[in-house]
Design a protein around this motif. Structure first.
Motif, PDB file in Angstrom:
ATOM      1  N   ARG A   1     -13.046  10.992  -9.511  1.00 27.97           N
ATOM      2  CA  ARG A   1     -12.916  12.446  -9.684  1.00 27.97           C
ATOM      3  C   ARG A   1     -12.195  13.104  -8.508  1.00 27.97           C
ATOM      4  N   ILE A   2     -11.732  12.259  -7.564  1.00 24.98           N
ATOM      5  CA  ILE A   2     -11.059  12.794  -6.366  1.00 24.98           C
ATOM      6  C   ILE A   2      -9.616  12.300  -6.241  1.00 24.98           C
ATOM      7  N   TYR A   3      -9.394  10.973  -6.353  1.00 31.00           N
ATOM      8  CA  TYR A   3      -8.020  10.486  -6.130  1.00 31.00           C
ATOM      9  C   TYR A   3      -7.117  10.810  -7.316  1.00 31.00           C
TER      10      TYR A   3
ATOM     11  N   CYS B   1       0.844  -1.195   0.000  1.00 29.09           N
ATOM     12  CA  CYS B   1       0.000   0.000   0.000  1.00 29.09           C
ATOM     13  C   CYS B   1       0.883   1.251   0.000  1.00 29.09           C
ATOM     14  N   PHE B   2       0.242   2.397  -0.264  1.00 27.59           N
ATOM     15  CA  PHE B   2       0.960   3.665  -0.362  1.00 27.59           C
ATOM     16  C   PHE B   2       0.297   4.647   0.595  1.00 27.59           C
ATOM     17  N   SER B   3       1.071   5.165   1.553  1.00 27.02           N
ATOM     18  CA  SER B   3       0.485   5.892   2.675  1.00 27.02           C
ATOM     19  C   SER B   3       0.956   7.339   2.694  1.00 27.02           C
TER      20      SER B   3
ATOM     21  N   PHE C   1      -7.029   6.828   4.044  1.00 30.14           N
ATOM     22  CA  PHE C   1      -7.088   6.492   2.613  1.00 30.14           C
ATOM     23  C   PHE C   1      -5.826   5.775   2.137  1.00 30.14           C
ATOM     24  N   THR C   2      -5.235   4.992   3.054  1.00 30.87           N
ATOM     25  CA  THR C   2      -4.141   4.120   2.623  1.00 30.87           C
ATOM     26  C   THR C   2      -4.798   2.873   2.041  1.00 30.87           C
ATOM     27  N   SER C   3      -4.988   2.903   0.715  1.00 33.49           N
ATOM     28  CA  SER C   3      -5.776   1.846   0.059  1.00 33.49           C
ATOM     29  C   SER C   3      -5.081   0.509   0.181  1.00 33.49           C
TER      30      SER C   3
ATOM     31  N   GLU D   1      -5.889  15.395   8.509  1.00 34.64           N
ATOM     32  CA  GLU D   1      -5.831  16.775   9.021  1.00 34.64           C
ATOM     33  C   GLU D   1      -5.422  17.782   7.955  1.00 34.64           C
ATOM     34  N   HIS D   2      -4.933  17.310   6.800  1.00 35.15           N
ATOM     35  CA  HIS D   2      -4.451  18.245   5.768  1.00 35.15           C
ATOM     36  C   HIS D   2      -5.106  17.944   4.430  1.00 35.15           C
ATOM     37  N   ALA D   3      -5.241  18.989   3.606  1.00 31.25           N
ATOM     38  CA  ALA D   3      -5.829  18.806   2.275  1.00 31.25           C
ATOM     39  C   ALA D   3      -4.887  17.938   1.439  1.00 31.25           C
ATOM     40  N   GLY D   4      -5.384  16.761   1.050  1.00 29.70           N
ATOM     41  CA  GLY D   4      -4.572  15.845   0.252  1.00 29.70           C
ATOM     42  C   GLY D   4      -4.228  16.436  -1.101  1.00 29.70           C
TER      43      GLY D   4
HETATM   44  C1  LIG Z   1     -10.779   5.844  -3.431  1.00 26.06           C
HETATM   45  C2  LIG Z   1      -9.587   6.617  -2.959  1.00 26.06           C
HETATM   46  C3  LIG Z   1      -8.366   5.978  -2.851  1.00 26.06           C
HETATM   47  C4  LIG Z   1      -7.263   6.655  -2.357  1.00 26.06           C
HETATM   48  N1  LIG Z   1      -6.085   5.989  -2.193  1.00 26.06           N
HETATM   49  C5  LIG Z   1      -5.043   6.610  -1.597  1.00 26.06           C
HETATM   50  C6  LIG Z   1      -3.846   5.878  -1.287  1.00 26.06           C
HETATM   51  O1  LIG Z   1      -3.727   4.683  -1.578  1.00 26.06           O
HETATM   52  N2  LIG Z   1      -2.855   6.529  -0.622  1.00 26.06           N
HETATM   53  C7  LIG Z   1      -2.945   7.850  -0.271  1.00 26.06           C
HETATM   54  O2  LIG Z   1      -2.012   8.364   0.317  1.00 26.06           O
HETATM   55  N3  LIG Z   1      -4.065   8.568  -0.568  1.00 26.06           N
HETATM   56  C8  LIG Z   1      -5.116   7.977  -1.209  1.00 26.06           C
HETATM   57  N4  LIG Z   1      -6.266   8.671  -1.461  1.00 26.06           N
HETATM   58  C9  LIG Z   1      -6.372  10.064  -1.040  1.00 26.06           C
HETATM   59  C10 LIG Z   1      -6.413  11.023  -2.202  1.00 26.06           C
HETATM   60  O3  LIG Z   1      -5.134  11.170  -2.753  1.00 26.06           O
HETATM   61  C11 LIG Z   1      -7.031  12.345  -1.689  1.00 26.06           C
HETATM   62  O4  LIG Z   1      -8.390  12.069  -1.349  1.00 26.06           O
HETATM   63  C12 LIG Z   1      -6.954  13.452  -2.725  1.00 26.06           C
HETATM   64  O5  LIG Z   1      -5.630  13.866  -2.908  1.00 26.06           O
HETATM   65  C13 LIG Z   1      -7.793  14.668  -2.287  1.00 26.06           C
HETATM   66  O6  LIG Z   1      -7.418  15.062  -1.006  1.00 26.06           O
HETATM   67  P1  LIG Z   1      -8.544  15.268   0.127  1.00 26.06           P
HETATM   68  O7  LIG Z   1      -9.427  14.090   0.136  1.00 26.06           O
HETATM   69  O8  LIG Z   1      -7.855  15.632   1.380  1.00 26.06           O
HETATM   70  O9  LIG Z   1      -9.406  16.479  -0.399  1.00 26.06           O
HETATM   71  P2  LIG Z   1      -9.047  18.090  -0.229  1.00 26.06           P
HETATM   72  O10 LIG Z   1      -7.643  18.276  -0.584  1.00 26.06           O
HETATM   73  O11 LIG Z   1      -9.485  18.433   1.158  1.00 26.06           O
HETATM   74  O12 LIG Z   1      -9.972  18.677  -1.285  1.00 26.06           O
HETATM   75  C14 LIG Z   1     -11.413  18.690  -1.157  1.00 26.06           C
HETATM   76  C15 LIG Z   1     -12.015  19.195  -2.444  1.00 26.06           C
HETATM   77  O13 LIG Z   1     -11.602  20.532  -2.643  1.00 26.06           O
HETATM   78  C16 LIG Z   1     -11.492  20.805  -4.029  1.00 26.06           C
HETATM   79  N5  LIG Z   1     -10.152  21.313  -4.299  1.00 26.06           N
HETATM   80  C17 LIG Z   1      -8.974  20.828  -3.830  1.00 26.06           C
HETATM   81  N6  LIG Z   1      -7.948  21.538  -4.302  1.00 26.06           N
HETATM   82  C18 LIG Z   1      -8.483  22.514  -5.080  1.00 26.06           C
HETATM   83  C19 LIG Z   1      -7.938  23.576  -5.849  1.00 26.06           C
HETATM   84  N7  LIG Z   1      -6.607  23.761  -5.918  1.00 26.06           N
HETATM   85  N8  LIG Z   1      -8.793  24.369  -6.528  1.00 26.06           N
HETATM   86  C20 LIG Z   1     -10.128  24.180  -6.462  1.00 26.06           C
HETATM   87  N9  LIG Z   1     -10.697  23.182  -5.757  1.00 26.06           N
HETATM   88  C21 LIG Z   1      -9.889  22.366  -5.090  1.00 26.06           C
HETATM   89  C22 LIG Z   1     -11.759  19.494  -4.762  1.00 26.06           C
HETATM   90  O14 LIG Z   1     -13.087  19.484  -5.227  1.00 26.06           O
HETATM   91  C23 LIG Z   1     -11.564  18.451  -3.693  1.00 26.06           C
HETATM   92  O15 LIG Z   1     -12.334  17.277  -3.948  1.00 26.06           O
HETATM   93  C24 LIG Z   1      -7.377   8.019  -1.989  1.00 26.06           C
HETATM   94  C25 LIG Z   1      -8.602   8.673  -2.126  1.00 26.06           C
HETATM   95  C26 LIG Z   1      -9.714   7.984  -2.592  1.00 26.06           C
HETATM   96  C27 LIG Z   1     -11.020   8.716  -2.692  1.00 26.06           C
END
Ligand SMILES: Cc1cc2nc3c(=O)[nH]c(=O)nc-3n(C[C@H](O)[C@H](O)[C@H](O)COP(=O)(O)OP(=O)(O)OC[C@H]3O[C@@H](n4cnc5c(N)ncnc54)[C@H](O)[C@@H]3O)c2cc1C
Length: 350
Positions: A323-325, A76-78, A111-113, A83-86
């Motif tokens: 539409r998110i990852y 997996c990839f973590s 979200f460590t898949s 707490e922070h915007a991914g």
């Molecule tokens: C099914 C799934 C599998 C995943 N697997 C992994 C994994 O294996 N390992 C891992 O480390 N992570 C994983 N993730 C995490 C994923 O990388 C993050 O969910 C993604 O980067 C978005 O971060 P966040 O969820 O914190 O959303 P946030 O960063 O909080 O963003 C929330 C929303 O804000 C909007 N937004 C964000 N940035 C901007 C911008 N610059 N301009 C305008 N709007 C914006 C978007 O609509 C976004 O959906 C996974 C996520 C999902 C859903």
């Protein structure tokens, strides 16, 4: 059958396909939710395999890459933290502090898949907090999941199901989790450069898989529209609005395939960096097409479409995340707009 790991070089036991060739395979595999798993080319293993091939030491390759290629273990990839915007991955709290010959990792991820059942995690953690650029502060470190301090809190419930083993998304606390410094992948502080390298091919894999899903949903839509009678002798397919959904879907799926294969060919020729624009375009475009096609297919199926008697509802739930990852739509659209507007003197990053 000699078809194992189609995406990997022959030198490590794969088929040695180019990205454009693998794209075709990925589309076919995408027609079933099991396809990529059965051929050992599913995320997150596929991305981790690439990282290990490029950056692992000979010892790391023997310990982790070889059994991963053989399909004996999963990984997996973590990186993402609750707490922070991914979307801004350089902003993270997880720290890996040096202590003797070890790193001691503390942090909180989610979200460590596929962590449930994985043998190891590649963990992104800050090792160089004082580096001037935030892009040079984090490193990738291999953490066996049986290390004390690797504490899997739960599998986060997603879209109506709790998630298990390779389809799960775990929340993890790293609490004084100690691993030898030789578990560092590549150079210290280069975690993001390595992650970036992994994302180009990964997006081709995902996009072509989504096109496989679109094709299967499209066939189901046409078949149901042709068979379902609204009245004797009058199938659903005689309604113009259904014909429009079929025509629009066909055009969008064909366009998606050409865009993705074109992007794959560019990455094959010039590398991921040169194809940054194309990668962002396909990431949001194809994810959106998939969502539209699945939605239309469900609509044509009526009540049956939302039951779990067909694959449509599974995909509608499971693939909403597309539409998110790997970067939400909005981030990729911003990348595209930034590149398009730069020649006009507009600096969007400002
Ligand atoms: C099914 C799934 C599998 C995943 N697997 C992994 C994994 O294996 N390992 C891992 O480390 N992570 C994983 N993730 C995490 C994923 O990388 C993050 O969910 C993604 O980067 C978005 O971060 P966040 O969820 O914190 O959303 P946030 O960063 O909080 O963003 C929330 C929303 O804000 C909007 N937004 C964000 N940035 C901007 C911008 N610059 N301009 C305008 N709007 C914006 C978007 O609509 C976004 O959906 C996974 C996520 C999902 C859903």
């Amino acid at each position: 059958m000699g078809l194992w790991c189609p995406q990997l070089p022959e030198s490590v036991g794969g088929l040695g396909l180019s990205l454009a060739e693998f794209g075709r395979v990925s589309e076919e595999l995408g027609r079933t939710p099991m396809g990529h798993y059965l051929f050992n080319c599913q995320a997150p293993d596929a991305g981790n395999l690439e990282i290990l091939i490029e950056h692992a030491t000979p010892e790391q390759k023997e310990t982790w890459l070889a059994p991963l290629v053989r399909g004996e273990i999963r990984s997996c990839f973590s990186m993402t933290e609750p707490e922070h915007a991914g979307s801004n991955p350089v902003w993270m709290s997880t720290r890996a502090a040096k202590d003797g010959k070890d790193y001691v990792i503390n942090g909180h991820k989610w979200f460590t898949s596929a962590a449930d059942g994985a043998a190891f995690a590649i963990v992104m953690a800050v090792t160089n907090p004082d580096a001037p650029s935030p892009h040079l502060r984090a490193s990738q470190i291999i953490v066996p999941t049986n290390t004390p301090g690797f504490n899997r809190v739960c599998n986060t419930p997603i879209m109506g199901h709790a998630g298990e083993d390779y389809t799960s998304h775990s929340e993890i606390r790293y609490e004084n989790c100690r691993v030898p410094q030789k578990n560092l992948l590549g150079e210290e502080g280069k975690g993001f450069a390595i992650a970036q390298h992994r994302l180009g091919p990964g997006r081709i894999h995902h996009c072509m898989r989504w096109i496989g899903i679109c094709e299967r949903a499209f066939e189901m839509m046409c078949e149901h529209a042709a068979k379902r009678l609204l009245s004797p002798g009058k199938p659903l397919a005689t309604r113009q609005i259904v014909q429009e959904w079929i025509a629009e879907s066909r055009a969008e799926i064909n366009a998606s395939r050409l865009m993705v294969l074109d992007t794959a060919a560019k990455i094959d020729r010039e590398g991921s960096r040169a194809a940054r624009l194309e990668i962002s375009l396909i990431k949001f475009f194809v994810a959106g097409v998939m969502q539209k096609v699945l939605d239309r297919a469900i609509q044509v199926h009526g009540g049956l479409g939302i039951t779990d008697y067909t694959l449509l509802s599974h995909w509608f739930r499971h693939e909403r995340a597309a539409r998110i990852y790997d970067g939400p739509d909005e981030v990729h659209k911003t990348v595209v707009a930034r590149m398009m507007l730069k020649p006009y003197g507009v600096d969007i990053s400002a």
